[in-house]
Design a protein around this motif. Structure first.
Motif, PDB file in Angstrom:
ATOM      1  N   ALA A 102      35.470  48.618  57.893  1.00  0.00           N
ATOM      2  CA  ALA A 102      36.005  47.866  56.948  1.00  0.00           C
ATOM      3  C   ALA A 102      36.177  46.637  56.427  1.00  0.00           C
ATOM      4  N   LEU A 103      35.505  45.574  57.264  1.00  0.00           N
ATOM      5  CA  LEU A 103      35.465  44.288  56.911  1.00  0.00           C
ATOM      6  C   LEU A 103      34.320  44.089  55.957  1.00  0.00           C
ATOM      7  N   GLU A 104      33.107  44.816  56.187  1.00  0.00           N
ATOM      8  CA  GLU A 104      32.167  44.584  55.146  1.00  0.00           C
ATOM      9  C   GLU A 104      32.578  44.907  53.890  1.00  0.00           C
ATOM     10  N   LYS A 105      33.079  46.476  53.903  1.00  0.00           N
ATOM     11  CA  LYS A 105      33.815  46.841  52.562  1.00  0.00           C
ATOM     12  C   LYS A 105      34.644  45.857  51.724  1.00  0.00           C
ATOM     13  N   THR A 106      35.163  45.274  52.535  1.00  0.00           N
ATOM     14  CA  THR A 106      36.518  44.193  52.163  1.00  0.00           C
ATOM     15  C   THR A 106      35.764  42.989  51.450  1.00  0.00           C
ATOM     16  N   LEU A 107      34.554  42.692  52.090  1.00  0.00           N
ATOM     17  CA  LEU A 107      33.770  41.496  51.552  1.00  0.00           C
ATOM     18  C   LEU A 107      33.302  41.891  50.265  1.00  0.00           C
ATOM     19  N   ALA A 108      32.713  42.871  50.163  1.00  0.00           N
ATOM     20  CA  ALA A 108      32.092  43.591  49.175  1.00  0.00           C
ATOM     21  C   ALA A 108      33.284  43.398  47.800  1.00  0.00           C
ATOM     22  N   LEU A 109      34.189  44.108  48.422  1.00  0.00           N
ATOM     23  CA  LEU A 109      35.746  44.187  47.452  1.00  0.00           C
ATOM     24  C   LEU A 109      35.830  42.736  46.759  1.00  0.00           C
ATOM     25  N   GLU A 110      35.770  41.902  47.861  1.00  0.00           N
ATOM     26  CA  GLU A 110      36.351  40.184  47.282  1.00  0.00           C
ATOM     27  C   GLU A 110      35.385  39.966  46.336  1.00  0.00           C
ATOM     28  N   VAL A 111      33.970  40.204  46.397  1.00  0.00           N
ATOM     29  CA  VAL A 111      33.147  39.826  45.473  1.00  0.00           C
ATOM     30  C   VAL A 111      33.350  40.323  43.880  1.00  0.00           C
ATOM     31  N   GLN A 112      33.760  41.647  44.143  1.00  0.00           N
ATOM     32  CA  GLN A 112      34.020  42.237  42.742  1.00  0.00           C
ATOM     33  C   GLN A 112      35.239  41.809  42.080  1.00  0.00           C
ATOM     34  N   MET A 113      36.121  41.542  43.262  1.00  0.00           N
ATOM     35  CA  MET A 113      37.483  40.991  42.526  1.00  0.00           C
ATOM     36  C   MET A 113      37.288  39.832  41.784  1.00  0.00           C
ATOM     37  N   LYS A 114      36.361  38.751  42.281  1.00  0.00           N
ATOM     38  CA  LYS A 114      36.113  37.511  41.752  1.00  0.00           C
ATOM     39  C   LYS A 114      35.806  37.765  40.547  1.00  0.00           C
ATOM     40  N   GLN A 115      34.989  38.495  40.300  1.00  0.00           N
ATOM     41  CA  GLN A 115      34.052  38.867  38.971  1.00  0.00           C
ATOM     42  C   GLN A 115      35.150  39.467  37.965  1.00  0.00           C
ATOM     43  N   LEU A 116      36.059  40.413  38.314  1.00  0.00           N
ATOM     44  CA  LEU A 116      36.964  40.967  37.692  1.00  0.00           C
ATOM     45  C   LEU A 116      37.806  39.828  37.110  1.00  0.00           C
ATOM     46  N   ILE A 117      38.303  39.111  38.025  1.00  0.00           N
ATOM     47  CA  ILE A 117      39.243  37.971  37.473  1.00  0.00           C
ATOM     48  C   ILE A 117      38.597  37.237  36.456  1.00  0.00           C
ATOM     49  N   LYS A 118      37.202  36.760  36.555  1.00  0.00           N
ATOM     50  CA  LYS A 118      36.595  36.034  35.578  1.00  0.00           C
ATOM     51  C   LYS A 118      36.296  37.050  34.182  1.00  0.00           C
ATOM     52  N   GLU A 119      36.266  38.195  34.483  1.00  0.00           N
ATOM     53  CA  GLU A 119      36.057  38.975  33.322  1.00  0.00           C
ATOM     54  C   GLU A 119      37.689  39.022  32.626  1.00  0.00           C
ATOM     55  N   LEU A 120      38.455  39.207  33.161  1.00  0.00           N
ATOM     56  CA  LEU A 120      40.117  39.204  32.657  1.00  0.00           C
ATOM     57  C   LEU A 120      40.535  37.895  31.853  1.00  0.00           C
ATOM     58  N   GLU A 121      39.919  36.874  32.554  1.00  0.00           N
ATOM     59  CA  GLU A 121      40.198  35.547  32.173  1.00  0.00           C
ATOM     60  C   GLU A 121      39.438  35.365  30.723  1.00  0.00           C
ATOM     61  N   ASN A 122      38.622  35.927  30.586  1.00  0.00           N
ATOM     62  CA  ASN A 122      37.727  35.650  29.201  1.00  0.00           C
ATOM     63  C   ASN A 122      38.109  36.714  28.069  1.00  0.00           C
ATOM     64  N   PHE A 123      38.933  37.815  28.773  1.00  0.00           N
ATOM     65  CA  PHE A 123      38.980  38.941  27.614  1.00  0.00           C
ATOM     66  C   PHE A 123      39.828  38.551  26.759  1.00  0.00           C
ATOM     67  N   ASP A 124      39.635  38.893  25.494  1.00  0.00           N
ATOM     68  CA  ASP A 124      40.356  38.769  24.135  1.00  0.00           C
ATOM     69  C   ASP A 124      41.156  39.925  23.983  1.00  0.00           C
ATOM     70  N   SER A 125      42.486  39.388  24.261  1.00  0.00           N
ATOM     71  CA  SER A 125      43.604  40.403  24.291  1.00  0.00           C
ATOM     72  C   SER A 125      44.188  40.742  22.886  1.00  0.00           C
ATOM     73  N   SER A 126      43.612  39.916  21.880  1.00  0.00           N
ATOM     74  CA  SER A 126      44.605  39.837  20.438  1.00  0.00           C
ATOM     75  C   SER A 126      44.391  41.350  20.035  1.00  0.00           C
ATOM     76  N   SER A 127      43.635  42.345  20.277  1.00  0.00           N
ATOM     77  CA  SER A 127      43.650  43.481  19.672  1.00  0.00           C
ATOM     78  C   SER A 127      44.813  44.322  20.172  1.00  0.00           C
ATOM     79  N   MET A 128      45.319  43.743  21.190  1.00  0.00           N
ATOM     80  CA  MET A 128      46.630  44.504  21.697  1.00  0.00           C
ATOM     81  C   MET A 128      47.845  44.247  20.849  1.00  0.00           C
ATOM     82  N   LYS A 129      47.934  43.305  19.795  1.00  0.00           N
ATOM     83  CA  LYS A 129      48.787  43.031  19.096  1.00  0.00           C
ATOM     84  C   LYS A 129      49.467  44.137  18.348  1.00  0.00           C
TER      85      LYS A 129
END
Lengths: 114, 214
Positions: free
Chosen positions: A87-114
């Protein structure tokens, strides 16, 4: 991309204000959610692993982040089946992906949601 | 018209915020709680038009919360829509048998959720109007029954009393007694309807109905 941008726009179409608010909440709190899973995995706490992974899975679902959601689901299932080995190894892999996801969401242009 | 009041029972903070903000923006009043215990407390304190209930909750599971709420509120009094994650082995039939009105699979778009909620709210309103209409019809039938069944013997009794007075003859009092006994019998039958568990009606005049007395 770790989330489906088309589905995300469809999900929040007309509600960009709501998206921005919950995105900010997610960015602020995601590490705490990941840490809960990590602690559960480190301490072989299957029940907590199930609960904390389930919580994160739900959040990832709202952001249409299917691949990471599947990883959270695997951890939830491990907790449910009282299997904490690996479980710990899987969680560490999850954590790496989470950081990447957060970066992508921060850079995501949401103006098309208007 | 006042806003419909919705209780969301959901421990997923992000999804519950998505739903609550979306519903508030669209004219609903929303209260969010995180588990079954808080849900019971809220329902005790406040009146809700509808509940959105997650199936997987901490402490008390969604099905137990549903079962407990249904001990007090029927699906027509308080619609409850279950929220389930897509990957759950979600036994729809089980939850409907437990008394859920409908379900949504998250993440469901807010407009889809609202469409399902409005369907349930409309059904509650329809049921309420149907009950009111039935009550009114029953009341009308009761009035017709009293008028018809009691009026005749009353008229007889009245006539016989007049005859007795005019002719100063007690023989007419037997007829008065008969008429009064008939009235007493009708009143007793109508009283017994309370314990019969239901009333059946028969046609009267001009589309009206009166209550059938055994």
């Amino acid at each position: 991309m770790l989330f489906n941008d088309k589905n995300l726009v469809a999900m929040f179409h007309g509600d960009e204000d709501i998206f921005l608010e919950i995105k900010a909440d997610f960015i602020r709190t995601y590490q705490e959610m990941v840490d809960r899973i990590k602690d559960a995995a480190k301490h072989n706490d299957a029940d907590e692993l199930q609960i904390s992974a389930h919580t994160l899975k739900g959040v990832l679902s709202t952001f249409c982040a299917e691949p990471i959601k599947e990883l959270a689901f695997e951890l939830e299932t491990m907790g449910k089946e009282k299997v904490t080995s690996g479980a710990l190894e899987k969680t560490l892999a999850l954590e790496v992906q989470m950081k990447q996801l957060i970066k992508e969401l921060e850079n995501f242009d949401s103006s098309s949601m208007k | 018209m006042s806003n419909k009041k919705v209780l969301i029972v959901e421990d997923d903070i992000i999804y519950s915020k998505y739903m609550s903000l979306g519903l508030e923006k669209r004219g609903f009043d929303v209260v969010v709680v995180r588990d079954g215990t808080e849900a019971f407390e809220e329902v005790e304190k406040n009146t809700f038009d509808l509940i959105l209930l997650d199936i997987q909750l901490p402490k008390i599971s969604g099905d137990l919360v549903l079962t407990k709420l249904r001990e007090t509120y029927s699906p027509f009094e308080l619609p409850i829509i279950m929220i389930s994650a897509m990957d759950h082995t979600f036994d729809v039939v089980t939850y409907l048998k437990l008394g859920a009105n409908d379900y949504i699979i998250k993440p469901t778009h807010i407009e889809v959720a609202i469409a399902r909620m409005n369907t349930q709210l409309d059904l509650v309103e329809l049921n309420k109007r149907s009950l009111e209409k039935t009550e009114l019809e029953t009341l009308n039938s009761l009035i017709i029954t009293y008028n018809h069944e009691i009026n005749n013997p009353l008229t007889v009794a009245h006539g016989m009393i007049n005859l007795a007075k005019n002719k100063k003859d007690f023989v007419y009092l037997d007829k008065v007694e008969e008429a009064l006994e008939r009235i007493a019998g009708i009143v007793k039958k109508i009283s017994e309807l309370q314990n019969s568990g239901g009333v059946s009606k028969v046609d009267y005049l001009s589309g009206q109905k009166m209550i059938k007395l055994k």
